[in-house]
Design an enzyme around this catalytic site. Structure first.
Site, PDB file in Angstrom:
ATOM      1  N   ASP A  71       6.235   5.870  13.230  1.00 22.74           N
ATOM      2  CA  ASP A  71       5.902   4.803  14.181  1.00 22.74           C
ATOM      3  C   ASP A  71       4.977   3.826  13.468  1.00 22.74           C
ATOM      4  OD1 ASP A  71       5.422   3.198  16.350  1.00 22.74           O
ATOM      5  OD2 ASP A  71       4.538   4.759  17.605  1.00 22.74           O
ATOM      6  N   ASN A 117      14.017   8.246   1.788  1.00 21.46           N
ATOM      7  CA  ASN A 117      13.837   6.900   2.339  1.00 21.46           C
ATOM      8  C   ASN A 117      13.328   5.963   1.265  1.00 21.46           C
ATOM      9  OD1 ASN A 117      11.039   5.494   3.017  1.00 21.46           O
ATOM     10  ND2 ASN A 117      10.668   7.717   2.988  1.00 21.46           N
ATOM     11  N   ARG A 118      13.750   4.732   1.360  1.00 19.50           N
ATOM     12  CA  ARG A 118      13.189   3.663   0.532  1.00 19.50           C
ATOM     13  C   ARG A 118      12.952   2.447   1.433  1.00 19.50           C
ATOM     14  NH1 ARG A 118      18.490   4.251  -2.101  1.00 19.50           N
ATOM     15  NH2 ARG A 118      19.973   2.698  -1.288  1.00 19.50           N
ATOM     16  N   PHE A 121       7.754  -0.250   3.294  1.00 15.48           N
ATOM     17  CA  PHE A 121       6.676  -0.796   4.128  1.00 15.48           C
ATOM     18  C   PHE A 121       7.158  -1.934   5.036  1.00 15.48           C
ATOM     19  CE2 PHE A 121       3.080   0.386   0.898  1.00 15.48           C
ATOM     20  CZ  PHE A 121       3.180   1.715   1.276  1.00 15.48           C
ATOM     21  N   SER A 186       3.169   5.556  -2.095  1.00  6.67           N
ATOM     22  CA  SER A 186       4.580   5.413  -1.732  1.00  6.67           C
ATOM     23  C   SER A 186       5.377   5.029  -2.974  1.00  6.67           C
ATOM     24  CB  SER A 186       4.761   4.337  -0.662  1.00  6.67           C
ATOM     25  OG  SER A 186       6.134   4.022  -0.488  1.00  6.67           O
ATOM     26  N   ASN A 188       8.145   3.417  -2.910  1.00  7.01           N
ATOM     27  CA  ASN A 188       9.128   2.408  -2.514  1.00  7.01           C
ATOM     28  C   ASN A 188       8.649   0.961  -2.609  1.00  7.01           C
ATOM     29  OD1 ASN A 188      11.016   4.454  -1.880  1.00  7.01           O
ATOM     30  ND2 ASN A 188       9.949   4.801   0.057  1.00  7.01           N
ATOM     31  N   THR A 189       7.441   0.749  -3.119  1.00  5.44           N
ATOM     32  CA  THR A 189       6.935  -0.586  -3.421  1.00  5.44           C
ATOM     33  C   THR A 189       6.682  -0.654  -4.926  1.00  5.44           C
ATOM     34  OG1 THR A 189       5.909  -0.918  -1.248  1.00  5.44           O
ATOM     35  CG2 THR A 189       5.055  -2.242  -3.070  1.00  5.44           C
ATOM     36  N   LYS A 229      -4.118   8.804   0.462  1.00  3.48           N
ATOM     37  CA  LYS A 229      -2.903   9.621   0.457  1.00  3.48           C
ATOM     38  C   LYS A 229      -2.378   9.690  -0.967  1.00  3.48           C
ATOM     39  CE  LYS A 229       1.286  10.416   3.150  1.00  3.48           C
ATOM     40  NZ  LYS A 229       2.036  10.001   4.359  1.00  3.48           N
ATOM     41  N   ASN A 258       2.350  12.509  -0.102  1.00  6.98           N
ATOM     42  CA  ASN A 258       3.398  11.546   0.223  1.00  6.98           C
ATOM     43  C   ASN A 258       4.755  12.147  -0.190  1.00  6.98           C
ATOM     44  OD1 ASN A 258       4.699   9.016   0.855  1.00  6.98           O
ATOM     45  ND2 ASN A 258       2.795   7.967   0.310  1.00  6.98           N
ATOM     46  N   TYR A 332       6.877  14.926  10.012  1.00  9.24           N
ATOM     47  CA  TYR A 332       7.754  13.787  10.260  1.00  9.24           C
ATOM     48  C   TYR A 332       9.212  14.254  10.170  1.00  9.24           C
ATOM     49  CZ  TYR A 332      10.025   9.189   9.455  1.00  9.24           C
ATOM     50  OH  TYR A 332      10.842   8.092   9.509  1.00  9.24           O
ATOM     51  N   THR A 333       9.635  14.650   8.968  1.00  6.36           N
ATOM     52  CA  THR A 333      11.028  15.037   8.769  1.00  6.36           C
ATOM     53  C   THR A 333      11.419  16.203   9.676  1.00  6.36           C
ATOM     54  OG1 THR A 333      10.933  14.269   6.476  1.00  6.36           O
ATOM     55  CG2 THR A 333      12.712  15.790   7.048  1.00  6.36           C
TER      56      THR A 333
END
Length: 372
Positions: A71, A117-118, A121, A186, A188-189, A229, A258, A332-333
């Site tokens: 969320d 996931n990618r 953000f 993360s 993914n950035t 994190k 993470n 989460y997962t």
């Protein structure tokens, strides 16, 4: 309830695009969150028993929280309490709005109960999220459990401007959370994980604590707990560099961990989805995240609170993390795979484990594996 979800609800959901179902779920929970009777109905089915933990002077009704990523903007904020969570971490939120990476960007590996996931953000930015959270307060729908916000770097912000970027987000959102998590881990950035290096992270934390102190003074209150994190892919030596900043930068704790860019041995042969880029979460992450928690606990001698995340699907997984040194947990997962009865089941299982071992509460079990 979990059995019904796994056998009847999940197959229907998993027949559809993962991001579409994520969006649908948030919309439904957001709608429920806006209606008192719906929140009460959810609570009747899914509310977890009390198993309180106090950390940073905050009372958590139970140790199981919602991890960041589910969320991002607090769209379903009141519903998480109704689903039994002892806290929730919203975000990641960035200073500026951004769309994230192009889809498809969310993938299930069902046999391994994992997700890649990618997302990148994707969020509406700190100002918009602050407004959304203010509306929940005005509507008197704010949860009774602690609320955290995960802060990420805006993708277009150069690395040398990261301290100002994070500080801007903190200043915007400071009144709206009980604690904040600095996300420099993360995958993914681009280049974000470079910010886990000691010098870069030190500059970010210095800028954020300056804002933290200023906001606290204006509010005639105390600075908010600030956590970092960490990635599961860091070496223990690199983790130690982050730990070394705990004292100088008044870190309140660490979130471990993470998602990982690593893939299980032989996974590419089992599923072509493992070839997708992005962060892996779920059962394959359980062992490594526990190893990181145990190392951080040893290095800090149990004095720095650790939030354990990664591969928690049941009470046995949760107990493993607590015994390794986590005082709080996040999922989460597992929520995707196990359904809305997840938290209640974990908390009941933890209560049973405490009773079996003759322990009075969760704090008495934290780090138990190191005392064996």
């Amino acid at each position: 309830m979990n059995w019904f979800y796994r056998h009847y609800v999940r197959p229907v959901l998993f027949a559809q695009d993962p991001e579409h179902i994520h969006r649908f779920t948030l919309d439904m929970l957001g709608w429920a969150g806006r209606h008192y009777l719906m929140r009460e109905a959810l609570g009747t089915f899914f509310e977890a028993p009390e198993l309180p933990v106090t950390v940073w002077g905050l009372r958590f009704p139970n140790p199981v929280g919602l991890a960041a990523g589910m969320d991002k903007e607090g769209e379903a904020l009141p519903a998480w309490e109704a689903l039994g969570f002892g806290h929730c971490e919203l975000g990641a939120v960035t200073a500026q709005p951004q769309p994230g990476n192009p889809p498809p960007r969310l993938f299930r590996i069902i046999p391994d109960e994992a997700i890649i996931n990618r997302m990148g953000f994707n969020n509406e930015g700190a100002a918009a999220v602050a407004q959304a959270l203010a509306r929940w307060r005005a509507a008197r729908a704010w949860p009774r459990h602690p609320v955290g916000i995960n802060l990420g770097k805006t993708k277009v912000a150069p690395l040398d401007q990261a301290p100002a970027d994070y500080a801007q987000s903190l200043e915007r959102l400071w009144p709206h959370a009980d604690f904040f998590v600095v996300n420099v881990s993360s995958p993914n950035t681009p280049q974000l994980r470079d910010l886990q290096e000691r010098e870069a992270l030190d500059e970010i934390l210095a800028a954020m604590q300056e804002v933290n102190a200023r906001c606290a003074a204006l509010a005639a209150g105390r600075p908010k707990p600030l956590l970092v994190k960490v990635a599961p892919d860091l070496s223990f030596a690199a983790l130690d560099e982050i730990v070394s900043l705990a004292g100088p930068r008044a870190l309140a704790g660490l979130v471990a961990t993470n998602t990982t860019v690593e893939r299980p041995e032989g996974s590419i042969d089992r599923s072509r989805v493992y070839a997708e880029s992005g962060g892996l979460s779920g059962r394959p992450l359980r062992k490594r995240s526990t190893e990181v928690i145990a190392h951080l606990y040893r290095q800090t001698q149990g004095r720095l609170p650790i939030v354990g995340v990664g591969g928690i699907f049941d009470a046995a997984d949760a107990w493993e993390k607590i015994a390794a040194g986590a005082c709080l947990l996040q999922v989460y997962t597992a929520l995707v795979y196990e359904g809305p009865g997840l938290v209640r089941g974990i908390v009941r299982g933890l209560q049973a484990r405490l009773s079996e071992m003759g322990l009075p509460d969760i704090p008495s079990a934290v780090g138990l594996a190191h005392r064996a």
